[in-house]
Design an enzyme around this catalytic site. Structure first.
Site, PDB file in Angstrom:
ATOM      1  NE  ARG A 113       1.326 -41.160 -13.281  1.00 17.90           N
ATOM      2  CZ  ARG A 113       0.278 -40.596 -13.837  1.00 17.90           C
ATOM      3  NH1 ARG A 113       0.431 -39.700 -14.794  1.00 17.90           N
ATOM      4  NH2 ARG A 113      -0.944 -40.874 -13.424  1.00 17.90           N
ATOM      5  CD  GLU A 212      -4.444 -44.963 -17.578  1.00 17.33           C
ATOM      6  OE1 GLU A 212      -4.506 -45.602 -16.506  1.00 17.33           O
ATOM      7  OE2 GLU A 212      -4.788 -43.779 -17.683  1.00 17.33           O
ATOM      8  NE  ARG A 216       0.904 -43.332 -17.305  1.00 15.26           N
ATOM      9  CZ  ARG A 216      -0.153 -43.525 -16.530  1.00 15.26           C
ATOM     10  NH1 ARG A 216      -0.006 -43.940 -15.292  1.00 15.26           N
ATOM     11  NH2 ARG A 216      -1.369 -43.285 -16.984  1.00 15.26           N
ATOM     12  CB  CYS A 258      -6.921 -41.606 -18.862  1.00 16.05           C
ATOM     13  SG  CYS A 258      -8.115 -40.955 -17.670  1.00 16.05           S
ATOM     14  CB  THR A 260      -7.398 -37.777 -15.495  1.00 14.10           C
ATOM     15  OG1 THR A 260      -6.715 -39.021 -15.662  1.00 14.10           O
ATOM     16  CG2 THR A 260      -8.870 -38.019 -15.320  1.00 14.10           C
ATOM     17  NE  ARG A 267      -0.330 -40.953  -9.215  1.00 15.05           N
ATOM     18  CZ  ARG A 267      -0.234 -41.368  -7.953  1.00 15.05           C
ATOM     19  NH1 ARG A 267      -0.652 -40.602  -6.957  1.00 15.05           N
ATOM     20  NH2 ARG A 267       0.277 -42.564  -7.672  1.00 15.05           N
ATOM     21  NE  ARG A 296      -4.225 -41.455  -7.781  1.00 18.95           N
ATOM     22  CZ  ARG A 296      -3.903 -41.691  -9.047  1.00 18.95           C
ATOM     23  NH1 ARG A 296      -3.056 -42.657  -9.364  1.00 18.95           N
ATOM     24  NH2 ARG A 296      -4.413 -40.967 -10.031  1.00 18.95           N
ATOM     25  CD  GLU A 301      -6.664 -44.333 -10.797  1.00 19.78           C
ATOM     26  OE1 GLU A 301      -5.979 -44.998 -11.578  1.00 19.78           O
ATOM     27  OE2 GLU A 301      -7.347 -43.354 -11.134  1.00 19.78           O
TER      28      GLU A 301
HETATM   29  P1  ADP Z   1       0.165 -43.962 -11.466  1.00 23.12           P
HETATM   30  O1  ADP Z   1       1.021 -43.260 -10.505  1.00 23.12           O
HETATM   31  O2  ADP Z   1       0.973 -44.482 -12.597  1.00 23.12           O
HETATM   32  O3  ADP Z   1      -0.991 -43.118 -11.873  1.00 23.12           O
HETATM   33  P2  ADP Z   1      -0.917 -45.754  -9.376  1.00 23.12           P
HETATM   34  O4  ADP Z   1      -1.652 -44.743  -8.587  1.00 23.12           O
HETATM   35  O5  ADP Z   1      -1.601 -47.041  -9.626  1.00 23.12           O
HETATM   36  O6  ADP Z   1      -0.487 -45.259 -10.829  1.00 23.12           O
HETATM   37  O7  ADP Z   1       0.473 -46.038  -8.649  1.00 23.12           O
HETATM   38  C1  ADP Z   1       1.388 -46.932  -9.183  1.00 23.12           C
HETATM   39  C2  ADP Z   1       2.306 -47.500  -8.123  1.00 23.12           C
HETATM   40  O8  ADP Z   1       3.183 -46.496  -7.663  1.00 23.12           O
HETATM   41  C3  ADP Z   1       1.575 -48.041  -6.914  1.00 23.12           C
HETATM   42  O9  ADP Z   1       2.197 -49.232  -6.473  1.00 23.12           O
HETATM   43  C4  ADP Z   1       1.807 -46.961  -5.881  1.00 23.12           C
HETATM   44  O10 ADP Z   1       1.765 -47.407  -4.554  1.00 23.12           O
HETATM   45  C5  ADP Z   1       3.197 -46.518  -6.242  1.00 23.12           C
HETATM   46  N1  ADP Z   1       3.532 -45.186  -5.733  1.00 23.12           N
HETATM   47  C6  ADP Z   1       2.914 -44.027  -6.014  1.00 23.12           C
HETATM   48  N2  ADP Z   1       3.481 -43.005  -5.350  1.00 23.12           N
HETATM   49  C7  ADP Z   1       4.490 -43.535  -4.617  1.00 23.12           C
HETATM   50  C8  ADP Z   1       5.463 -42.995  -3.725  1.00 23.12           C
HETATM   51  N3  ADP Z   1       5.527 -41.696  -3.456  1.00 23.12           N
HETATM   52  N4  ADP Z   1       6.347 -43.855  -3.158  1.00 23.12           N
HETATM   53  C9  ADP Z   1       6.303 -45.181  -3.433  1.00 23.12           C
HETATM   54  N5  ADP Z   1       5.428 -45.734  -4.279  1.00 23.12           N
HETATM   55  C10 ADP Z   1       4.534 -44.935  -4.868  1.00 23.12           C
HETATM   56  N1  ARG Z   2     -11.206 -44.841 -15.937  1.00 21.43           N
HETATM   57  C1  ARG Z   2     -11.070 -44.793 -14.524  1.00 21.43           C
HETATM   58  C2  ARG Z   2     -12.246 -44.051 -13.921  1.00 21.43           C
HETATM   59  O1  ARG Z   2     -12.918 -43.355 -14.652  1.00 21.43           O
HETATM   60  C3  ARG Z   2      -9.774 -44.116 -14.095  1.00 21.43           C
HETATM   61  C4  ARG Z   2      -9.683 -42.646 -14.362  1.00 21.43           C
HETATM   62  C5  ARG Z   2      -8.446 -41.916 -13.925  1.00 21.43           C
HETATM   63  N2  ARG Z   2      -7.327 -42.766 -13.666  1.00 21.43           N
HETATM   64  C6  ARG Z   2      -6.490 -43.232 -14.580  1.00 21.43           C
HETATM   65  N3  ARG Z   2      -5.629 -44.124 -14.189  1.00 21.43           N
HETATM   66  N4  ARG Z   2      -6.512 -42.833 -15.797  1.00 21.43           N
HETATM   67  O2  ARG Z   2     -12.496 -44.159 -12.737  1.00 21.43           O
END
Ligand code: ADP
Ligand code: ARG
Length: 343
Positions: A113, A212, A216, A258, A260, A267, A296, A301
């Site tokens: 993403r 966020e 995305r 954010c 990060t 990601r 993760r 997250e």
């Molecule tokens: P982001 O990737 O947008 O930073 P999250 O870590 O919250 O946010 O992940 C968002 C969603 O994407 C979650 O449901 C997570 O399980 C899913 N996800 C992330 N990576 C994968 C993957 N490789 N395969 C399937 N689902 C995924």
């Molecule tokens: N604000 C949250 C923290 O400081 C998340 C930071 C990174 N993750 C994100 N989705 N932006 O723990």
């Protein structure tokens, strides 16, 4: 007049670490030209002292106006200095990717993403309800013009049944609701107005709207074909860039709420089963650290691993190109699989 926040002794966030009384004094009465304040930028880290970072930008200008704080956070998270320049590279032919899991033993799915925000408007923490609706309109209009494998429908959160919403979250397609970090950052205001999800029929191309970040953009599918997932994402980004003007600076790359996510805002992850290696967390952590990877849980997250499945992704996003982010993930996952097979 805002006073210095009261952080608990065990607070380990980058906000606690870098918001010194001197920096606070210097910044406490500053506002961006659009009116975003220091107290708004740091509220999430004050309300949630267990944050890892704790700060959000309300607009592109926040990164300049509050730079003594943001620069320190960016330096520590990304190893990136105020003088450094970001480089973007979306050339898929530069990626050296092999089939990491030919027998489909380890990798369940792959997802990449990027975050994007419209240049002319504030970021989510500083946006008004009307501006957020304007984002939704512009973005959904652009998305409805996509063709071929990117063709899909936009589904606003408002009016979506709880059952459908929950299923989309469980299946890893949709963002969760009520995140306390986003709540305190002002990112959940007027929820669910203006929020939604676009996806194609196969749910291999999806766009989250006004979570966020304003967008995305997501490419995902079952299995470990990283190259195809990257290719679909690049095709979507380059097509959308023709009708939407994304916020980008030479210094920080793509601007995100954010710090990060700055830079590539990318990601790239796999969901992977590593039953033996996950019994040896020391080795698991050594390999992930060496390859700049983050671990993760199964629901992303702030979630835990279940049934021995982990979400493994690139940690670096700024000062590295998109190709390097995907390469980090690819090479690190190859090393994890090699270690699993040796055990
Ligand atoms: P982001 O990737 O947008 O930073 P999250 O870590 O919250 O946010 O992940 C968002 C969603 O994407 C979650 O449901 C997570 O399980 C899913 N996800 C992330 N990576 C994968 C993957 N490789 N395969 C399937 N689902 C995924
Ligand atoms: N604000 C949250 C923290 O400081 C998340 C930071 C990174 N993750 C994100 N989705 N932006 O723990």
């Amino acid at each position: 007049m805002p006073s210095f926040p009261n952080f608990p002794d065990n607070c380990n966030s980058l906000l606690c670490k870098h918001l010194t009384p001197a920096i606070f004094e210097k910044l406490r009465n500053r506002k961006t030209p659009r009116g975003f304040t220091l107290m708004q930028a740091i509220n999430s880290g004050i309300v949630n002292p267990d944050s890892s970072i704790g700060v959000y930008a309300g607009d592109k200008e926040s990164y300049e106006v509050f730079s003594p704080l943001f620069d320190a956070v960016i330096k520590e998270y990304h190893g990136f200095d105020h003088e450094d320049m970001h480089q973007s590279n979306l050339d898929i032919s530069a990626l050296q990717a092999t089939d990491l899991d030919p027998n489909n033993q380890y990798i369940l799915s792959t997802r990449i993403r990027v975050g994007r925000n419209l240049d002319a408007l504030p970021l989510g923490p500083g946006i008004s309800e009307l501006q957020r609706l304007d984002v939704e309109k512009q973005v959904s209009t652009a998305l409805m013009q996509l063709d071929d494998d990117l063709k899909g429908e936009y589904y606003p959160l408002e009016g979506m049944s709880k059952k459908v919403q929950e299923q989309l979250i469980q299946d890893h397609f949709l963002f969760k609701e009520g995140d306390r970090f986003l709540e305190a950052a002002g990112l959940n205001r007027e929820w669910p107005s203006g929020r939604g999800i676009f996806h194609n029929a196969a749910k291999s191309f999806l766009v989250w709207v006004n979570e966020e970040d304003q967008l995305r953009i997501i490419s995902m599918q079952q299995g470990g074909d990283i190259k195809t997932v990257f290719e679909r994402l690049v095709n979507a980004i380059t097509t959308l860039e023709k009708s939407l003007h994304f916020s980008y600076t030479e210094h920080l790359g793509y601007i995100t709420s954010c710090p990060t996510n700055l830079g590539t805002a990318m990601r790239a992850s796999v969901h992977i089963k590593l039953p033996k290696l996950s019994q040896n967390m020391e080795l698991f952590n050594t390999i992930t650290t060496e390859h700049h990877l983050q671990i993760r849980g199964i629901h992303g997250e702030h979630s835990e691993s279940e049934a021995g499945i982990f979400d493994i992704s690139n940690r670096r996003r700024l000062g590295v190109t998109e190709v390097e982010c995907v390469q980090d993930m690819h090479d690190g996952v190859a090393a994890l699989i090699a270690a699993e097979e040796k055990l």
